[in-house]
Motif scaffolding. Structure first.
Motif, short mmCIF file in Angstrom:
data_model
loop_
_atom_site.label_atom_id
_atom_site.label_comp_id
_atom_site.label_asym_id
_atom_site.label_seq_id
_atom_site.Cartn_x
_atom_site.Cartn_y
_atom_site.Cartn_z
N UNK A 79 0.82 -1.21 0.00
CA UNK A 79 0.00 0.00 0.00
C UNK A 79 0.86 1.27 0.00
N UNK A 80 2.01 1.21 0.67
CA UNK A 80 2.93 2.36 0.63
C UNK A 80 3.37 2.62 -0.80
N UNK A 81 3.75 1.55 -1.51
CA UNK A 81 4.19 1.69 -2.90
C UNK A 81 3.09 2.25 -3.77
N UNK A 82 1.87 1.80 -3.54
CA UNK A 82 0.74 2.28 -4.35
C UNK A 82 0.48 3.76 -4.12
N UNK A 83 0.56 4.20 -2.87
CA UNK A 83 0.31 5.62 -2.59
C UNK A 83 1.42 6.50 -3.16
N UNK A 84 2.66 6.03 -3.06
CA UNK A 84 3.76 6.80 -3.63
C UNK A 84 3.62 6.91 -5.15
N UNK A 85 3.10 5.86 -5.78
CA UNK A 85 2.93 5.89 -7.23
C UNK A 85 1.94 6.97 -7.65
N UNK A 86 0.96 7.23 -6.79
CA UNK A 86 -0.01 8.29 -7.10
C UNK A 86 0.67 9.64 -7.26
N UNK A 87 1.75 9.85 -6.54
CA UNK A 87 2.39 11.16 -6.50
C UNK A 87 3.11 11.52 -7.79
N UNK A 88 3.17 10.59 -8.74
CA UNK A 88 3.75 10.90 -10.04
C UNK A 88 2.97 12.01 -10.74
#
Length: 290
Positions: free
Chosen positions: A157-166
């Motif tokens: 879930x951390x990886x998924x949220x960070x991906x949003x920040x692109x």
């Protein structure tokens, strides 16, 4: 059904998974469209009959959004599906549960809309908005979740949220604004080291050309944001939509009257908050208090 608020709990999700679930949702959507067209009913007419928006029905027919069991059960007799849609309702729920076990708790319908939006406006009262969170802050939020999450789920879930920040690295950048309640800036979630890094990141984003970050100070005797956090998204070539989340229950809002009121409220919130320079100065002052 005039006057129905076209606001639905967002247990529907966009489909980005494997294992055939995407294809299954697409097939269900094709069934809905087939029976609707055979019955001679337009999407607009079906929207009026069911209380869902025309846009939501279109997304379900394209397989982009999963249909709720309540929708499948209610629409079956309306479009003369002969029980076919009711028959697959349980399978839709099973597929939805399987997806929810593998994807972050935040709404995938929301993140899909957020990813395409040309405008993003968010008011935060409890935590730093997701697009602004550092990795350590995100991890702290998930580690304090109850019931507790497994280490593997937290990593996912951390990886998924960070991906949003692109979103914030693209060009052209969407119009992005945030208003954050001062109480959020003073709550050291994850400990001071995590909090310090998070505040420093806010200062960095606040100095970027484009995004606008404001703070709602605690000394305001009244302001328009007492109803809680919310987000406004403007999709390309479509009306603005709203999104709210509380206790991990997500809701996309498409009713034009409700969304218009949310937009008016956000305008008032921005007017009552500190300006950009004053907001960054307050964040620096909070950093200096430690």
């Amino acid at each position: 059904m005039s006057g129905v608020e076209r606001t639905v709990f967002d247990d529907g999700e966009t489909v980005e998974n494997s294992d055939g679930v995407a294809e299954f949702y697409s097939a269900v959507g094709k069934l809905i469209k087939h029976f609707r067209e055979r019955a001679g009913i337009t999407q607009k007419q079906l929207a009026v009959l069911t209380g869902y928006s025309e846009d939501q029905i279109g997304m379900m027919e394209r397989g982009v959004r999963t249909a709720r069991i309540e929708f499948l059960t209610a629409v079956d007799p309306i479009i003369n599906a002969g029980g076919a849609l009711k028959a697959v309702a349980d399978d839709v729920m099973k597929a939805k549960v399987r997806m929810s076990e593998r994807h972050p708790a935040y709404s995938k319908a929301f993140t899909s809309e957020e990813n395409r939006a040309i405008e993003i406006h968010e008011y935060g009262t409890m935590v730093i908005p997701g697009l602004l969170q550092t990795e350590a802050y995100i991890r702290a939020l998930y580690e304090m979740r109850r019931p507790i999450l497994s280490p593997e789920k937290i990593d996912e879930w951390v990886a998924a949220r960070l991906a949003r920040q692109e979103i914030l690295t693209r060009w052209p950048l969407p119009v992005v604004t945030w208003v954050i309640d001062e109480s959020v800036l003073r709550r050291p979630l994850g400990g001071w080291d995590v909090h310090k890094e998070q505040l420093q990141h806010l200062l960095k984003v606040g100095q970027m050309r484009g995004p606008e970050l404001q703070v709602m100070p605690l000394d305001r005797m009244s302001h328009a944001g007492m109803g809680g956090s919310f987000t406004l998204l403007t999709p390309p070539n479509r009306p603005q939509i709203g999104y709210v989340e509380a206790q991990h229950v997500n809701r996309l809002i498409t009713d034009p009257v409700v969304v218009r009121n949310m937009a008016a409220r956000y305008s008032s919130i921005r007017a009552q908050a500190l300006g950009l320079k004053e907001s960054l100065a307050l964040i620096e002052a909070i950093l200096g208090e430690r």
